[in-house]
Design a protein around this motif. Structure first.
Motif, PDB file in Angstrom:
ATOM      1  N   ARG A 299       0.855  -1.187   0.000  1.00 12.93           N
ATOM      2  CA  ARG A 299       0.000   0.000   0.000  1.00 12.93           C
ATOM      3  C   ARG A 299       0.898   1.246   0.000  1.00 12.93           C
ATOM      4  NH1 ARG A 299      -5.238   0.019   3.753  1.00 12.93           N
ATOM      5  NH2 ARG A 299      -5.739  -1.615   2.250  1.00 12.93           N
ATOM      6  N   ILE A 300       0.635   2.165  -0.947  1.00 17.38           N
ATOM      7  CA  ILE A 300       1.472   3.339  -1.180  1.00 17.38           C
ATOM      8  C   ILE A 300       0.614   4.592  -1.049  1.00 17.38           C
ATOM      9  CG2 ILE A 300       2.918   4.551  -2.892  1.00 17.38           C
ATOM     10  CD1 ILE A 300       3.309   1.738  -4.218  1.00 17.38           C
ATOM     11  N   LEU A 301       1.181   5.646  -0.454  1.00 15.17           N
ATOM     12  CA  LEU A 301       0.515   6.943  -0.402  1.00 15.17           C
ATOM     13  C   LEU A 301       1.383   7.995  -1.079  1.00 15.17           C
ATOM     14  CD1 LEU A 301      -1.823   8.751   0.613  1.00 15.17           C
ATOM     15  CD2 LEU A 301      -0.451   9.163   2.684  1.00 15.17           C
ATOM     16  N   ILE A 302       0.829   8.649  -2.115  1.00 16.91           N
ATOM     17  CA  ILE A 302       1.454   9.791  -2.775  1.00 16.91           C
ATOM     18  C   ILE A 302       0.869  11.054  -2.163  1.00 16.91           C
ATOM     19  CG2 ILE A 302       1.645  11.058  -4.950  1.00 16.91           C
ATOM     20  CD1 ILE A 302       1.432   8.357  -6.388  1.00 16.91           C
ATOM     21  N   CYS A 303       1.712  11.992  -1.770  1.00 15.90           N
ATOM     22  CA  CYS A 303       1.260  13.241  -1.148  1.00 15.90           C
ATOM     23  C   CYS A 303       1.621  14.433  -2.032  1.00 15.90           C
ATOM     24  CB  CYS A 303       1.889  13.412   0.232  1.00 15.90           C
ATOM     25  SG  CYS A 303       1.572  12.052   1.380  1.00 15.90           S
ATOM     26  N   GLN A 304       0.617  15.051  -2.625  1.00 13.36           N
ATOM     27  CA  GLN A 304       0.781  16.269  -3.417  1.00 13.36           C
ATOM     28  C   GLN A 304      -0.499  17.079  -3.250  1.00 13.36           C
ATOM     29  OE1 GLN A 304       3.514  17.362  -5.742  1.00 13.36           O
ATOM     30  NE2 GLN A 304       2.315  19.243  -5.441  1.00 13.36           N
ATOM     31  N   LEU A 305      -0.492  18.014  -2.317  1.00 17.21           N
ATOM     32  CA  LEU A 305      -1.710  18.740  -1.995  1.00 17.21           C
ATOM     33  C   LEU A 305      -2.075  19.769  -3.059  1.00 17.21           C
ATOM     34  CD1 LEU A 305      -1.434  19.383   1.858  1.00 17.21           C
ATOM     35  CD2 LEU A 305      -2.697  17.604   0.659  1.00 17.21           C
TER      36      LEU A 305
ATOM     37  N   LEU B 284       5.869  -0.369 -11.574  1.00 13.01           N
ATOM     38  CA  LEU B 284       6.862  -1.009 -10.712  1.00 13.01           C
ATOM     39  C   LEU B 284       6.210  -1.982  -9.731  1.00 13.01           C
ATOM     40  CD1 LEU B 284       9.928  -0.945  -9.997  1.00 13.01           C
ATOM     41  CD2 LEU B 284       9.378   0.856  -8.337  1.00 13.01           C
ATOM     42  N   TYR B 285       5.018  -1.620  -9.234  1.00 11.79           N
ATOM     43  CA  TYR B 285       4.320  -2.430  -8.242  1.00 11.79           C
ATOM     44  C   TYR B 285       2.883  -2.687  -8.717  1.00 11.79           C
ATOM     45  CZ  TYR B 285       8.139  -0.482  -5.396  1.00 11.79           C
ATOM     46  OH  TYR B 285       9.374  -0.091  -4.925  1.00 11.79           O
ATOM     47  N   PRO B 286       2.693  -3.543  -9.699  1.00  9.21           N
ATOM     48  CA  PRO B 286       1.371  -3.713 -10.318  1.00  9.21           C
ATOM     49  C   PRO B 286       0.296  -4.232  -9.377  1.00  9.21           C
ATOM     50  CG  PRO B 286       2.917  -5.383 -11.108  1.00  9.21           C
ATOM     51  CD  PRO B 286       3.722  -4.382 -10.356  1.00  9.21           C
ATOM     52  N   GLU B 287       0.666  -4.895  -8.306  1.00  9.83           N
ATOM     53  CA  GLU B 287      -0.332  -5.454  -7.384  1.00  9.83           C
ATOM     54  C   GLU B 287      -0.615  -4.547  -6.191  1.00  9.83           C
ATOM     55  OE1 GLU B 287      -1.844  -8.194  -8.306  1.00  9.83           O
ATOM     56  OE2 GLU B 287      -0.559  -8.212 -10.084  1.00  9.83           O
ATOM     57  N   SER B 288       0.046  -3.427  -6.099  1.00  2.66           N
ATOM     58  CA  SER B 288      -0.084  -2.568  -4.921  1.00  2.66           C
ATOM     59  C   SER B 288      -1.285  -1.633  -5.025  1.00  2.66           C
ATOM     60  CB  SER B 288       1.187  -1.724  -4.748  1.00  2.66           C
ATOM     61  OG  SER B 288       2.324  -2.538  -4.575  1.00  2.66           O
ATOM     62  N   GLU B 289      -1.803  -1.239  -3.864  1.00 10.59           N
ATOM     63  CA  GLU B 289      -2.755  -0.142  -3.799  1.00 10.59           C
ATOM     64  C   GLU B 289      -1.973   1.172  -3.816  1.00 10.59           C
ATOM     65  OE1 GLU B 289      -5.573  -0.091  -0.655  1.00 10.59           O
ATOM     66  OE2 GLU B 289      -6.113  -2.215  -0.881  1.00 10.59           O
ATOM     67  N   ILE B 290      -2.406   2.113  -4.641  1.00  9.37           N
ATOM     68  CA  ILE B 290      -1.758   3.417  -4.705  1.00  9.37           C
ATOM     69  C   ILE B 290      -2.794   4.475  -4.342  1.00  9.37           C
ATOM     70  CG2 ILE B 290      -0.547   5.099  -6.154  1.00  9.37           C
ATOM     71  CD1 ILE B 290       0.506   2.770  -7.824  1.00  9.37           C
TER      72      ILE B 290
ATOM     73  N   PHE C 150       0.108   2.064   5.359  1.00 15.09           N
ATOM     74  CA  PHE C 150       0.956   2.310   4.201  1.00 15.09           C
ATOM     75  C   PHE C 150       2.358   1.774   4.463  1.00 15.09           C
ATOM     76  CE2 PHE C 150      -2.178   5.831   3.908  1.00 15.09           C
ATOM     77  CZ  PHE C 150      -2.747   5.474   2.703  1.00 15.09           C
ATOM     78  N   ASP C 151       2.894   1.087   3.481  1.00 16.20           N
ATOM     79  CA  ASP C 151       4.287   0.631   3.543  1.00 16.20           C
ATOM     80  C   ASP C 151       5.234   1.683   2.987  1.00 16.20           C
ATOM     81  OD1 ASP C 151       3.606  -2.204   4.311  1.00 16.20           O
ATOM     82  OD2 ASP C 151       2.607  -2.101   2.352  1.00 16.20           O
ATOM     83  N   LEU C 152       4.713   2.497   2.047  1.00 20.66           N
ATOM     84  CA  LEU C 152       5.516   3.517   1.381  1.00 20.66           C
ATOM     85  C   LEU C 152       4.716   4.808   1.325  1.00 20.66           C
ATOM     86  CD1 LEU C 152       7.831   4.604  -0.464  1.00 20.66           C
ATOM     87  CD2 LEU C 152       6.685   3.475  -2.389  1.00 20.66           C
ATOM     88  N   VAL C 153       5.284   5.880   1.861  1.00 17.21           N
ATOM     89  CA  VAL C 153       4.692   7.217   1.768  1.00 17.21           C
ATOM     90  C   VAL C 153       5.685   8.110   1.041  1.00 17.21           C
ATOM     91  CG1 VAL C 153       3.878   9.244   3.027  1.00 17.21           C
ATOM     92  CG2 VAL C 153       3.329   6.945   3.874  1.00 17.21           C
ATOM     93  N   ILE C 154       5.200   8.765  -0.021  1.00 14.37           N
ATOM     94  CA  ILE C 154       6.059   9.630  -0.836  1.00 14.37           C
ATOM     95  C   ILE C 154       5.553  11.062  -0.716  1.00 14.37           C
ATOM     96  CG2 ILE C 154       7.038  10.050  -3.119  1.00 14.37           C
ATOM     97  CD1 ILE C 154       6.277   7.161  -3.822  1.00 14.37           C
TER      98      ILE C 154
ATOM     99  N   PHE D  47       2.635  10.369  11.350  1.00 14.47           N
ATOM    100  CA  PHE D  47       1.710   9.403  11.937  1.00 14.47           C
ATOM    101  C   PHE D  47       1.752   8.040  11.240  1.00 14.47           C
ATOM    102  CE2 PHE D  47      -1.197  13.062  13.411  1.00 14.47           C
ATOM    103  CZ  PHE D  47      -0.690  13.008  14.700  1.00 14.47           C
ATOM    104  N   SER D  48       2.221   8.003  10.009  1.00  6.02           N
ATOM    105  CA  SER D  48       2.080   6.781   9.199  1.00  6.02           C
ATOM    106  C   SER D  48       2.895   5.610   9.722  1.00  6.02           C
ATOM    107  CB  SER D  48       2.478   7.062   7.752  1.00  6.02           C
ATOM    108  OG  SER D  48       3.884   7.214   7.633  1.00  6.02           O
ATOM    109  N   GLY D  49       4.090   5.893  10.212  1.00  5.12           N
ATOM    110  CA  GLY D  49       4.964   4.799  10.625  1.00  5.12           C
ATOM    111  C   GLY D  49       5.344   3.881   9.477  1.00  5.12           C
ATOM    112  N   ALA D  50       5.245   4.381   8.227  1.00  4.87           N
ATOM    113  CA  ALA D  50       5.542   3.553   7.058  1.00  4.87           C
ATOM    114  C   ALA D  50       6.997   3.093   7.068  1.00  4.87           C
ATOM    115  CB  ALA D  50       5.250   4.333   5.778  1.00  4.87           C
ATOM    116  N   GLN D  51       7.215   1.912   6.554  1.00  6.63           N
ATOM    117  CA  GLN D  51       8.573   1.367   6.494  1.00  6.63           C
ATOM    118  C   GLN D  51       9.487   2.281   5.698  1.00  6.63           C
ATOM    119  OE1 GLN D  51       8.786  -2.629   4.961  1.00  6.63           O
ATOM    120  NE2 GLN D  51      11.013  -2.560   4.710  1.00  6.63           N
ATOM    121  N   VAL D  52       8.951   2.828   4.596  1.00 10.45           N
ATOM    122  CA  VAL D  52       9.724   3.760   3.772  1.00 10.45           C
ATOM    123  C   VAL D  52       8.944   5.061   3.663  1.00 10.45           C
ATOM    124  CG1 VAL D  52      10.723   4.219   1.502  1.00 10.45           C
ATOM    125  CG2 VAL D  52      10.837   1.914   2.469  1.00 10.45           C
ATOM    126  N   ARG D  53       9.587   6.142   4.068  1.00 10.52           N
ATOM    127  CA  ARG D  53       9.016   7.485   3.967  1.00 10.52           C
ATOM    128  C   ARG D  53       9.989   8.298   3.125  1.00 10.52           C
ATOM    129  NH1 ARG D  53       8.952   5.859   9.122  1.00 10.52           N
ATOM    130  NH2 ARG D  53      10.525   7.387   9.802  1.00 10.52           N
TER     131      ARG D  53
END
Length: 351
Positions: A11-17, A36-42, A89-93, A107-113
């Motif tokens: 699960r990925i979160l893109i942040c662009q307000l 890159l991650y066809p099975e992931s939630e974006i 989320f595992d990845l927050v960008i 707050f996310s605590g994502a493995q990759v920020r």
């Protein structure tokens, strides 16, 4: 910088307000992530007013719309950020490093920020940072994905319109007087920054010059909240038959659908130019304070500048009266527009 060769986020979160143009310019990054991650939630976090432009995008699973007006008092706002961040989320960008995004990242605590190079006081928020590469804005944004082993390969911004939306705008244009055999040009004469607004009288003179070369051309001025006066000023300087005027403001998707019907978009350096790229309409853009970094690198997209030594200054005010814009002549823009029409413009309707 830590390597992520074996990392596969579910699960990925893109942040662009904001701004709208920047949101559109982030869609190539979403597409690269989908590849890159066809099975992931974006998921995509943006301001409420920008969320509509992302609707229907197959690369995006969920849109989180931040409504600033509804997030009061402060504890309610923080609760909402925590709710978004709690989606595992595992990845927050983070493409902006704005205060509201920082709450979600923290707050996310994502493995990759992940973000671009951050000032020292923000570094603890991110597990990975990387300098953005210079160049076309969408490429520059996507360049931080190099941490994940991904590269930008010319992916353009995308807006996905349903056929019903396109038909509705075709019907509207027909009702407003666009006839078969006439080619539509959308015009963006507005900008809230004087250093990015080509003079209205220059737009009007350009319309006259283009009509002299092709009387079948018709022009649709675009306008947003508080900008109807710009369309009225242009209408007062142009032949009545030349303009297609909408009685009400178009919403974002209606604007995109009208631009998609156009043979060419001509305007200032603002969001409609990126909408045009995202719906495959050629563009001819007038540049003042801004640089060529906002121009998609393809021959059907041209940005014109007068070439003064002070350009690009990227300022919002000018001590020399915006000479860069005033000295960019209507003749130069009209000639460039005709070249684009002849080479890339769509055939007239019904031909």
């Amino acid at each position: 910088m830590k390597t992520l060769s074996d990392f596969y986020p579910k699960r990925i979160l893109i942040c662009q307000l904001r701004q709208l143009g920047d949101v559109i310019l982030t869609t190539p990054a979403a597409h690269i992530l989908r590849r890159l991650y066809p099975e992931s939630e974006i998921h995509f976090l943006t301001e409420k007013r920008n969320g509509d432009i992302l609707e229907g995008n197959p690369d995006i699973t969920k849109i989180w719309r931040l409504d600033k007006k509804s997030l009061h008092p402060l504890h309610r706002e923080i609760f909402w950020y925590r709710h978004v961040a709690s989606q595992n989320f595992d990845l927050v960008i983070d493409f902006q490093q704005l205060p509201r995004i920082r709450w979600v990242v923290a707050f996310s605590g994502a493995q990759v920020r992940l973000s671009y190079t951050a000032p020292w006081y923000l570094k603890p928020l991110y597990t990975h940072t990387i300098p953005m590469q210079d160049g076309y804005a969408a490429m520059s944004k996507a360049s931080i994905l190099r941490v994940l082993g991904a590269e930008w390969h010319g992916e353009r911004p995308r807006i996905y319109l349903a056929e019903e939306e396109r038909k509705r705008m075709r019907d509207l244009l027909d009702a407003l007087g666009l006839k078969q055999g006439q080619r539509l040009i959308t015009l963006d004469t507005t900008h809230r920054r004087i250093t990015r607004k080509w003079p209205t009288e220059h737009f009007a003179r350009m319309v006259h010059l283009l009509l002299d070369q092709d009387p079948s051309l018709r022009f649709l001025p675009l306008w947003g909240p508080g900008e109807q006066k710009d369309a009225a000023e242009l209408a007062a300087l142009c032949p009545e038959k030349a303009l297609i005027l909408t009685p009400d403001m178009l919403n974002l998707r209606e604007m995109a659908a009208c631009i998609a019907e156009a043979s060419l978009h001509i305007g200032n350096c603002s969001a409609p130019r990126h909408i045009a790229v995202a719906v495959d309409t050629p563009t001819c853009i007038t540049l003042g304070a801004t640089s060529q970094a906002w121009t998609f690198p393809s021959p059907e997209h041209q940005a014109l500048a007068s070439g003064l030594p002070c350009q690009p200054c990227n300022r919002n005010n000018c001590s020399v009266g915006c000479r860069c814009l005033k000295e960019l002549s209507p003749q130069i823009v009209a000639a460039a527009a005709l070249r684009l029409l002849n080479q890339f413009g769509r055939c007239p309707s019904g031909v």
